[in-house]
Design a protein around this motif. Structure first.
Motif, PDB file in Angstrom:
ATOM      1  N   ARG A 132     -17.604-102.679 -11.168  1.00 41.11           N
ATOM      2  CA  ARG A 132     -17.073-101.565 -10.371  1.00 41.11           C
ATOM      3  C   ARG A 132     -18.188-100.534 -10.753  1.00 41.11           C
ATOM      4  O   ARG A 132     -18.711 -99.731 -10.076  1.00 41.11           O
ATOM      5  N   PHE A 133     -18.039-100.315 -12.124  1.00 42.57           N
ATOM      6  CA  PHE A 133     -18.937 -99.003 -12.376  1.00 42.57           C
ATOM      7  C   PHE A 133     -20.358 -99.129 -12.110  1.00 42.57           C
ATOM      8  O   PHE A 133     -20.966 -98.252 -11.839  1.00 42.57           O
ATOM      9  N   ARG A 134     -20.958-100.376 -12.179  1.00 45.28           N
ATOM     10  CA  ARG A 134     -22.338-100.136 -12.131  1.00 45.28           C
ATOM     11  C   ARG A 134     -22.751-100.060 -10.607  1.00 45.28           C
ATOM     12  O   ARG A 134     -23.786 -99.291 -10.072  1.00 45.28           O
ATOM     13  N   TRP A 157     -16.621 -94.186 -14.367  1.00 48.37           N
ATOM     14  CA  TRP A 157     -15.686 -95.167 -15.158  1.00 48.37           C
ATOM     15  C   TRP A 157     -14.233 -95.035 -14.981  1.00 48.37           C
ATOM     16  O   TRP A 157     -13.742 -96.016 -14.871  1.00 48.37           O
ATOM     17  N   GLN A 158     -13.807 -93.810 -14.600  1.00 44.99           N
ATOM     18  CA  GLN A 158     -12.360 -93.456 -14.396  1.00 44.99           C
ATOM     19  C   GLN A 158     -12.118 -94.077 -13.167  1.00 44.99           C
ATOM     20  O   GLN A 158     -11.152 -94.975 -12.843  1.00 44.99           O
ATOM     21  N   THR A 159     -13.028 -94.179 -12.081  1.00 38.73           N
ATOM     22  CA  THR A 159     -12.860 -94.643 -10.855  1.00 38.73           C
ATOM     23  C   THR A 159     -12.845 -96.259 -10.922  1.00 38.73           C
ATOM     24  O   THR A 159     -11.819 -96.834 -10.297  1.00 38.73           O
ATOM     25  N   ALA A 160     -13.349 -96.728 -11.818  1.00 43.72           N
ATOM     26  CA  ALA A 160     -13.615 -98.064 -11.981  1.00 43.72           C
ATOM     27  C   ALA A 160     -12.377 -98.561 -12.667  1.00 43.72           C
ATOM     28  O   ALA A 160     -11.803 -99.794 -12.294  1.00 43.72           O
ATOM     29  N   ARG A 161     -11.917 -97.811 -13.631  1.00 44.14           N
ATOM     30  CA  ARG A 161     -10.690 -98.318 -14.125  1.00 44.14           C
ATOM     31  C   ARG A 161      -9.510 -98.076 -13.337  1.00 44.14           C
ATOM     32  O   ARG A 161      -8.577 -99.218 -13.076  1.00 44.14           O
ATOM     33  N   ASP A 162      -9.492 -97.100 -12.292  1.00 38.52           N
ATOM     34  CA  ASP A 162      -8.279 -96.799 -11.403  1.00 38.52           C
ATOM     35  C   ASP A 162      -8.375 -98.150 -10.494  1.00 38.52           C
ATOM     36  O   ASP A 162      -7.224 -98.470 -10.297  1.00 38.52           O
TER      37      ASP A 162
END
Length: 236
Positions: free
Chosen positions: A84-86, A29-34
């Protein structure tokens, strides 16, 4: 905190959060947000990552858009975060330390459910990839009638589906939004992860750094009734 309210007690049902509690996916989730922040060229206020941990992805997109002073982007940001998270979560699924053992033992003495802010298909995919899905009798996620965490709805619904009162149900949570939801629903709460600070810790019955702590394993193991294997009943 009152550890004895957990360690000297046998719950009638146990409801787990998914991301960051069962599945090591909070990093995704953090990577997807970034990645989404970078792609759209938006800026957020300091501490955005911690503030959005455990929130519904649509709420995360809304906050991202508001802090960037581009509120019209909220739907696009939310959908991009989720997509992106998926991709990230399916590429490298793994469980949190101690989660598998706790689930396997707990399923032998109590009905289990998952209460998540993620869409149903995401939770199903994550639990399926981790080979945990069959241990859970119910999965509860937000919909038109069930509000996301930090509202108590997902936990109230999960306890009811398990046939237990909220006060007889244990929640296992790692995020502020999740702890607030479970506490508001009247569940006893086992918090897990890095120390969250006195304010949030005061809202749980026991906080542990990891589910592989010996006292957690010993607590669940001591409650197993010999010769009664778990029989999962699939449900949405």
């Amino acid at each position: 905190m009152t550890p004895h309210r957990i360690l000297a007690w046998t719950p009638a049902a146990i409801v787990f959060d998914c991301d960051g509690t069962l599945i090591d996916s909070e990093r995704h989730w953090q990577t997807a947000r970034d990645q989404t922040i970078k792609e759209f060229g938006v800026r957020t206020e300091p501490g955005f990552a911690e503030r959005t941990k455990g929130l519904h992805y649509t709420e995360c997109g809304r906050l991202m858009a508001e802090e960037a002073q581009r509120p019209y982007l909220a739907p696009q940001l939310a959908e991009r975060i989720l997509s992106r998270f998926r991709v990230l979560s399916m590429a490298a699924p793994r469980t949190m330390p101690g989660a598998r053992e706790l689930v396997q033992n707990a399923a032998k003495f109590a009905p289990l459910a998952v209460a998540s802010n993620c869409p149903l298909e995401v939770v199903e995919d994550s639990l399926g990839a981790a080979k945990l899905r069959d241990y859970f009798d119910h999965i509860v996620v937000p919909d038109d009638l069930i509000r996301p965490k930090p509202h108590p709805d997902v936990y109230l619904t999960a306890a009811r589906f398990c046939g237990a009162s909220a006060s007889d149900t244990l929640a296992v949570e790692d995020s502020r939004a999740g702890v607030l939801a479970a506490a508001a629903a009247g569940l006893r709460v086992l918090g897990v992860g890095p120390w969250p600070g006195e304010d949030l810790a005061a809202r749980v019955d026991l906080w542990v750094t990891s589910l592989d702590e010996p006292r957690v394993f010993e607590w669940a193991s001591a409650r197993i009734i010999p010769g009664t294997p778990h029989q999962a009943v699939s449900d949405n």
